[in-house]
Design an enzyme around this catalytic site. Structure first.
Site, PDB file in Angstrom:
ATOM      1  N   HIS A  26      -4.812  16.445 -22.979  1.00  0.00           N
ATOM      2  CA  HIS A  26      -6.017  15.934 -22.925  1.00  0.00           C
ATOM      3  C   HIS A  26      -6.422  14.773 -23.315  1.00  0.00           C
ATOM      4  O   HIS A  26      -7.857  14.680 -24.056  1.00  0.00           O
ATOM      5  CB  HIS A  26      -6.363  17.600 -23.534  1.00  0.00           C
ATOM      6  N   ASP A  33       8.086  22.672 -27.379  1.00  0.00           N
ATOM      7  CA  ASP A  33       7.553  22.326 -28.751  1.00  0.00           C
ATOM      8  C   ASP A  33       7.589  23.524 -29.161  1.00  0.00           C
ATOM      9  O   ASP A  33       7.085  23.401 -30.736  1.00  0.00           O
ATOM     10  CB  ASP A  33       5.994  22.057 -27.966  1.00  0.00           C
ATOM     11  N   ASP A  43       2.989  13.237 -22.188  1.00  0.00           N
ATOM     12  CA  ASP A  43       2.762  13.705 -23.414  1.00  0.00           C
ATOM     13  C   ASP A  43       0.673  13.508 -23.407  1.00  0.00           C
ATOM     14  O   ASP A  43       0.334  12.658 -23.480  1.00  0.00           O
ATOM     15  CB  ASP A  43       3.732  13.440 -23.924  1.00  0.00           C
TER      16      ASP A  43
END
Length: 1629
Positions: A609, A707, A606
């Site tokens: 980045h 999401d 999760d």
């Protein structure tokens, strides 16, 4: 017997990847053994010694049988070329277990002692340690010498999944650290069921929010929905205990299961979850992955109380204090607005318009921000520092030496604790800068006051700069605050939150609070207290930020500028760089990740980045120790493929999440389908050994992620089916979110959703659960099955056709069977009108027959059956209070596996072409999908069956394929081909071909142009560029698809030559099936046939050459093909007829146009394409400079013999021809060709078998006397040694003659005096001399031809007198002949001449040679120091060199630095003093060495012009009409002699150590030649380049002597390697 075969099997598994010869293929023995024995027994025996933790997946995963395609070759080898300075951290290379990775040296590393390190374990038993590297052993291709870098490779046998790093170093680099590096990733092998492999492209994943599964005992029924819908992977959001927000990603305890899963009488543990996951894997054939959250933890995490150091708090991160103060201020604003205190100032408690936002902005700037004075946390206390300064000034004298304020500037040093006005400056520096003597002060007090004022002025200026900087940050913060409020409360696309409250603040908090502060002062007091460790920064993400930087680090101002989109329920974790920085956190997270890896098949990272890469590396390494074949998924928001690749490389990410919802229309959605996997339809067949090319990260392509909002809300309900169908056609992993298939019309929010999923039911009504008829589940099941079958059956080629604005057709093609599946989807990004009905749809045309309609499905409103609108919108949707429910208003109509005649959407149309099936659409409406299966017509299928044999054969080593009938037939044909025949089959430029008289030139490709060769090399040069990258849009491929012209050209052309008729017929027959198959497949199969034929033609060529070539490297063998390129039978350029009395073997013959039998010798072209035919083809000098390299060293001894004898036949005036022109019309205007001819006889005698016999061969003299007409062959025969003696005698006697037929008829440019020639031997020095200032008798033979520039008839480089290389060639010949005479093999020992008074002067060859040796150094060497013996010191421009000529008519020409004396060093090294030679060679390297060739003139010479343009029509005499041909342009052939000279003298001046260094340097220099040879469409080395290696358009692109001289360099290196055990290359480390 069984045990013996098992032992062999194990040996194959272990040693199969270590075979040196890359063509070796162990698959057949492996398959034989597998077929012969029980799989379980083999598996047990093979894996019994493997460590327990290594996944015991499938024997195929170890042997390489990952792909279930029956034609898959397990011996897959990928080659990665290393280049100096190339760090490929952002380049993705993907491999599979069981493959081999070969590292090979790129040209930039040739000659270097390279050591490569890799952290991939050497064995299965060895555990992976990221920081443990091992040096890889360099090997050489079987049968090749170790002295050539092109044959060296290091190999890694791929045994583990994950990410692996390599780097290399070499000695002598100017750059510290690795000189190159990169990563490669290895895909994991997922298994389920009974140890069955689930390929990554077959994954179908459904996401479930774990919290919505409810009590654990209900999970199985709820997860059954995924199973029954056809998914084979389930993605769970975190199953751990959640925080107070109930967000699926805000975990309060990473080591505890969510208590929601337990019931009063049963506490569920992670072991219970593991049992269910195991059942799913083994019984359901459904694998699983689970999220891990590494960036943050819930605010309520109890362990933070004892370990606040795990977060970014105001104690360990005091740089966040200004941001916290601003955050407290914004919180205060929320409190006051919620309380209504600002209502009368334009800010009500319900903010909903721009006017409210403007009022908030004004309040912030005018009231709130001035209260907290944020800039003071960065500024200095001016008064305190001034007082301190003044006190110090009074105590010390000013420095004597004043420091300049321009060089040293005072700057503010930030207070580490960010206290108000506590920043500082360097007071010592301040005293040096400002406590100075002043000329404007007459007393000490005034001086101190003035100094203090200047210091204060500086501080004020520094403070002001800080203030402006902080104000800019605050301005950005206000803008970002207003933008956030606008989105959440005003923007129509936002959530439109109304009431301002503590639950719904104006902006999210950036920090947690501690205590109960009511005022800004109290907030600030807590900020500096010890309890500030509990004030922790929230995590979030930053739009368009660099994902590789830590946005919470001191150098970033993200929190102060309010650029963070904060998650107020979680705090950001602070790991540091290594476990020692925060031991508790690293250990806790390691346990968490290991537990997840133990239970689940994979991990989803999760917020990847924002995860510190070193942290993720460390934790994933731990996870892979638990589960080596861990499937790792991540979603990255970097907006950069390169940055994506950095994460994929470092972390070994298996798949990146991509989503179809990012597409704004159907065209973009189709583009994504094409981008995320597969090859183009009709892709070229790739060999098992091929370059490793960069990849796009493997995709897990989802129609919807958890999401994002529902597409029902963002697009229309009718788009769900076509969009998910397009996703299912992508050649990658696919997936969806639970709720999509059930038509849930809203976002199932990871935070706000509290309801549970519905369970599976077999009830058709499914009012309380989810069944097959719910939503689009029935269609999704069919689509999932289709996606899985396509992946498993090898349908890995993709084509996307945008049929119109809303309709997309996707083709998945199987290259093994050439069956295709075409799915057409009618998207609906906007809701159609209720009663919309589409009429005409563009027909679908397919090459082949439609086997079946695999499926057709459409979605419509239930009321449509009773006359309502098909596209009616849903209404009155009611959310169920307990379970997540979808729309019930729509139904899917689905049909599967029906004939085309029963389709409700398709019908057969008239295509007008028997090979094409046209499919017309009927009643094809938005929200519909249809998929058909297409097979080849019977005729095409039969043709493909024949062509598949070539594919199979091309994948086998030649020895394994040799017994096949096709190959046997081809081999028999090729075995009869001579090298001359091979020239016709492979090469021949346009003019050579036209010279044959058949009217066939090179093939022209519309949109591209003409090929360089008529033979197969012309086609292969393009195919080699096109094939690896599947450039099917190239005009080459278009031409093949549009017609059979290229196919017919190749076979028809070959049938015109007597030697290649059989090959032409074989190719005609072999390529005939290409005309029967679908045109889109033609390029692929054409390439297979041509490549197979081409490679075997090359092997036939090499088989006819010497062992030196046969056993040589790629580089050497490529150069040797220059012998085949440049040597051909050209009717207009024959050799003179050899003596009919010549001893066998005799040259071949052919019938001329009149039917007469004539000699058919090949002739050596100087270069292509300019010197290909007629009188310009055969040049005496060029022929004999190239002859050793291209004929003698390649083993073409008879061709060398015929050339020596043919030119001997033409001897006249003691010379052999410059231009041969058949012999009878030869021109004798060069002085050096005869010496190169003698040099080649020397080489032939020494290197050819029984080479001395040539000296007695009969030479049929064309001109037995200088005045003879050309005589017929056989009329006057002489042995070769007599002809040689005549040449030497004429030179010794001396001769002045005028060219016959002098004038414009033989040379349009030369002046009358230029036709006068002279040769002779200087009686004092023994040097051969000749020529005059009006002609140019050496290889630098450019004659001016421009009237405009006035250089016509002027030789650019006369080089008259004694040219240095001719002197050396003469000396070498004399030394050899003297020795030969002593051996009794040459009948002459001396030469004589008559003086003017009639006396005879006799010199033995030994005397003559010694005279040259005695005089050479003193006449030619220009010492580094001024010598009294130097006759013209005024002309010396360079010292430490050798003159180019001696006693030229223009004295300055002697002193020019040119590239000729290294030639002399090679042919007669003994006449050079070694130290002088080495100094001169170093000077040449410094001044003349170019990337590919040697500058022909010193760049400092006033005549130097480095760029050659033969078409230059200017008035500049230095360059007009290419006058500067030899005045600077960089010629390739002299470079070969320069390198050979360096190799010779290196050992003489520096011994073995210097020889090693020089050999390495030579290889490094040759790197460029290797690159040009491999990439030039001519597959040769050019004649010359322009300045600094620039391409020269007027140069021949493949030149005989260029390739020959480099072959000679490689031969010298090979000889050195054999005679001296020295390290010459990296293969020995």
């Amino acid at each position: 017997m069984f045990d013996a075969k098992l032992a062999i099997m194990k040996l194959i598994v272990y040693l199969g990847t270590f075979f040196k010869k890359v063509q070796d293929n162990v698959s057949f023995l492996t398959v034989y053994l597998l077929e012969g024995f029980c799989y379980k027994k083999i598996k047990k025996c093979t894996f019994e010694k493997m460590p327990h933790k290594q996944s015991e997946t499938n024997i195929g995963s170890i042997l390489g049988f990952i792909n279930k395609n029956p034609e898959y070759n397990p011996d897959q080898i990928r080659v990665l070329t290393l280049n100096d300075g190339e760090h490929q951290d952002s380049t993705l290379y993907r491999l599979q277990k069981g493959w081999r990775l070969q590292f090979r040296l790129g040209p930039t590393l040739f000659g270097r002692h390279v050591v490569i390190y890799c952290n991939h374990p050497d064995s299965i038993e060895e555990e992976f340690d990221r920081n443990q590297y091992r040096p890889l052993h360099w090997q050489c291709d079987s049968g090749t010498p170790s002295g050539d870098d092109t044959s060296s490779y290091a190999e890694v046998c791929i045994r583990r999944a994950g990410s692996f790093h390599y780097y290399f170093i070499y000695e002598g680099s100017d750059v510290p650290g690795p000189q190159g590096s990169g990563f490669f990733t290895v895909d994991p092998v997922l298994t389920y069921g009974c140890d069955e492999v689930l390929p990554q492209d077959c994954i179908q994943c459904q996401t479930v929010l774990a919290k919505c599964l409810g009590p654990f005992h209900t999970w199985e029924k709820k997860l059954q929905v995924a199973r029954e819908s056809g998914y084979n992977m389930i993605h769970f959001t975190p199953v751990q205990e959640l925080g107070g927000s109930n967000s699926s990603y805000s975990i309060s305890d990473q080591l505890k299961l969510n208590p929601l899963f337990s019931e009063e009488n049963k506490t569920v543990t992670i072991n219970d979850v593991e049992s269910l996951i195991t059942k799913m894997r083994d019984e359901w054939k459904v694998v699983s992955i689970c999220d891990v959250v590494l960036n943050h933890t819930a605010n309520e995490s109890q362990w933070l109380k004892e370990h606040p150091e795990c977060t970014y708090n105001l104690v360990n991160s005091p740089h966040l204090r200004p941001a916290y103060l601003l955050d407290a201020l914004l919180h205060q604003l929320t409190v006051e607005v919620a309380e209504g205190k600002w209502q009368f100032s334009g800010i009500p408690s319900e903010v909903n318009c721009e006017e409210h936002l403007s009022a908030i902005r004004s309040a912030l700037h005018g009231f709130f921000l001035p209260q907290i004075k944020v800039s003071e946390l960065y500024m200095v206390d001016v008064n305190a520092l001034v007082s301190e300064f003044q006190s110090l000034v009074r105590k010390r004298l000013p420095p004597v030496q004043v420091v300049s304020q321009e060089n040293m500037k005072l700057k503010i040093t930030q207070d580490p604790q960010y206290r108000r006005l506590k920043s500082n400056v360097d007071m010592e520096l301040a005293l040096q800068l400002y406590n100075v003597y002043r000329s404007d002060c007459f007393d000490e007090e005034t001086r101190i006051r003035r100094c203090t004022e200047d210091f204060k002025m500086c501080l004020d200026k520094l403070n002001n700069a800080i203030h402006l900087e902080v104000e800019a940050h605050l301005q950005a913060a206000v803008n970002n605050t207003i933008a956030s409020i606008r989105y959440f409360r005003v923007d129509k696309n936002g959530p439109r939150i109304k009431q301002v409250s503590l639950k719904n603040p104006l902006v999210p908090r950036y920090f947690t609070d501690y205590g109960a502060a009511d005022s800004l002062k109290e907030f600030e007091d807590i900020m500096y207290s010890a309890d500030a460790c509990y004030i922790m920064a929230h995590n979030g993400w930053v739009m368009n930020d660099d994902p590789l930087r830590n946005f919470a680090s001191p150098e970033n101002n993200v929190y102060l500028r309010r650029e963070l989109i904060a998650w107020g329920d979680s705090v950001k974790l602070r790991y540091g760089e290594r476990p020692e920085d925060c031991p508790f956190l690293w250990q806790r997270m390691q346990e968490y990740v290991e537990q997840t890896a133990r239970v689940f098949d994979g991990i989803r990272l999760d917020n990847c980045h924002s995860t510190p890469i070193p942290v993720a590396e460390y934790l994933l390494d731990a996870a892979r120790r638990v589960r080596p074949d861990l499937y790792v998924v991540a979603e990255l928001f970097t907006n950069s493929d390169q940055k994506d690749n950095i994460f994929v490389n470092r972390l070994g990410i298996s798949s990146l999440i991509r989503e179809a919802m990012s597409a704004w229309d159907s065209h973009e959605e189709g583009r994504l389908v094409y981008r995320y996997g597969g090859e183009p339809v009709g892709a070229f067949h790739q060999p098992s050994l091929r370059p490793l090319v960069p990849s796009v990260a493997h995709a897990l392509f989802l129609d919807l992620t958890h999401d994002n909002p529902s597409p029902i809300d963002k697009r229309s309900v009718f788009d769900l089916l076509p969009s998910t169908a397009l996703v299912s056609m992508a050649c990658c992993a696919s997936g969806s979110n639970r709720g999509y298939d059930e038509l849930v019309p809203h976002h199932i929010h990871v935070v706000d959703e509290f309801r549970q999923y519905a369970a599976w039911t077999e009830d058709d009504d499914a009012s309380e659960g989810v069944g097959i008829r719910s939503g689009i589940i029935s269609a999704k099941k069919a689509l999932n099955k289709l996606h899985f079958d396509l992946g498993m059956s090898g349908f890995n080629q993709v084509f996307v056709d945008q049929m119109d604005a809303d309709i997309v057709a996707v083709t998945r093609h199987c290259p093994a069977t050439h069956q295709s599946v075409v799915l057409v989807a009618y998207t609906a990004f906007r809701h159609p009108d209720t009663y919309f009905s589409r009429g005409f749809v563009k027909p679908l045309r397919v090459e082949g027959t439609v086997d079946e309609v695999i499926l057709e499905a459409s979605l419509s409103h239930k009321n449509a059956k009773s006359g309502g609108g098909r596209f009616q919108k849903y209404d009155n949707f009611v959310k169920d209070e307990k379970r997540i429910n979808g729309l019930q208003d729509y139904e899917v109509e689905l049909k599967e596996h029906i004939p085309l005649s029963e389709s409700q959407m398709l019908q057969t149309g008239d295509s007008g072409d028997a090979n094409v099936t046209q499919i017309n659409f009927k009643n094809f409406q938005p929200g519909s999908v249809v998929a058909i299966k297409v097979s080849l017509h019977n005729k095409a299928a039969e043709a493909i069956k024949k062509l598949r044999n070539f594919v199979w054969l091309s994948s086998l080593p030649q020895q394994d394929a040799s017994s096949h009938d096709l190959v046997t037939e081809l081999s028999n044909i090729l075995s009869s081909l001579s090298l001359s025949d091979l020239n016709e089959a492979l090469y021949r430029c346009d003019s050579e071909e036209l010279d044959h008289g058949k009217g066939i030139g090179v093939y022209n490709i519309p949109g591209f142009g003409s090929l360089v060769y008529c033979g197969l090399q012309g086609f292969m040069s393009l195919l080699c560029d096109i094939t690896p990258i599947n450039d099917l849009g190239h005009p080459f491929c278009n031409n093949l698809r549009e017609g059979n012209w290229m196919i017919d050209y190749i076979s028809h052309r070959l049938k015109q030559y007597s030697g290649t008729i059989e090959l032409g017929l074989w190719l005609e027959k072999s390529m005939a099936p290409l005309k029967e198959i679908p045109r889109y497949l033609v390029p692929s199969y054409f390439a297979v046939i041509i490549s197979l034929t081409y490679l075997r033609l090359l092997n036939q060529a090499w088989s006819l050459m010497s062992l030196f070539i046969k056993d040589g490297s790629t580089f050497l063998r490529g150069l040797a093909l220059g012998s085949v390129q440049c040597a051909s039978v050209v009717h207009s350029s024959p050799l003179p007829q050899l003596s009919p009395n010549l001893a066998a073997p005799l040259p071949l013959t052919r019938l001329d146009s009149e039917g007469k039998e004539v000699q058919a010798c090949v002739t050596l072209s100087a270069g292509l394409p300019h010197f290909a035919t007629g009188y310009v083809r055969n040049w005496g000098r060029d022929t004999f400079i190239a002859l050793r390299g291209l004929f003698i060293l390649t083993g073409r001894y008879q061709d060398a013999r015929y050339h020596i004898l043919a030119y001997a036949a033409c001897l006249r005036h003691g010379l052999i021809p410059n231009l041969l022109d058949g012999g009878s019309k030869a021109r004798f205007n060069c002085r050096d060709a005869v010496w190169w001819w003698l040099h080649c006889i020397h080489s032939y005698v020494n290197e050819a078998p029984d080479g001395h016999n040539i000296l007695k061969d009969k030479v049929s003299r064309l001109f037995p006397t200088d005045d003879s007409p050309a005589l017929p062959a056989g009329q006057v025969d002489q042995p070769l040694h007599d002809v040689m003696q005549e040449a030497l005698s004429v030179h010794f006697q001396g001769l002045c003659f005028r060219e016959r037929n002098a004038g414009r008829s033989i040379d349009a440019h030369m002046t009358d005096k230029g036709f006068n020639n002279q040769i002779g031997v200087h009686p004092e020095t023994g040097f051969v001399f000749g020529g005059n200032s009006y002609n140019c008798g050496t290889w630098m033979d450019k004659m001016g031809s421009s009237d405009k520039a006035g250089n016509r008839g002027k030789p650019a480089t006369p080089r008259d007198g004694s040219a240095v290389e001719i002197v050396a060639l003469c000396k070498s010949t004399l030394r050899w002949l003297a020795s030969l005479h002593e051996q009794g093999r040459f009948p002459y020992s001396s030469v004589q001449r008559s003086s003017k008074n009639g006396t005879l002067i006799t010199w033995t060859y030994k005397q003559w040679e010694e005279k040259i040796a005695t005089n050479f150094e003193k006449c030619f060497y220009i010492d580094v120091e001024l010598s009294p013996n130097e006759p013209r010191p005024d002309l010396v421009h360079r010292r430490g060199i050798y003159k180019d000529t001696y006693k030229a008519s223009q004295p300055w020409a002697d002193y020019q630095l040119r590239c000729n004396f290294p030639i002399a060093m090679v042919v007669a090294p003994e006449m050079f003093e070694p130290k002088h030679a080495w100094i001169a060679l170093k000077k040449v390297e410094e001044l003349l060495l170019g990337p590919l060739g040697m500058k022909t003139l010193d760049p400092a010479d006033w005549n130097y012009c480095g760029d050659y343009d033969n078409a230059n029509d200017s008035a500049d005499p230095k360059v007009a009409h290419g006058f500067n041909y030899h005045q600077g342009p960089e010629w390739v052939w002299p470079l070969g002699y320069f390198l050979r000279a360096c190799l010779h003298f290196a050992r003489e001046v520096g011994g073995i150590a210097e020889l090693e260094r020089t050999a390495a340097r030579v290889r490094s220099i040759l790197a460029k030649h290797f690159t040009v040879l491999q990439t030039s469409p001519w597959r040769g080395l050019p004649e010359l380049t322009n300045k600094d290696g620039a391409y020269c358009n007027h140069s021949c692109q493949t030149q005989a002597w260029s390739m020959a001289s480099i072959i000679e360099v490689l031969h010298d290196l090979n000889q050195l390697q054999e005679s001296h055990p020295i390290i010459l290359d990296s293969s020995s480390n």
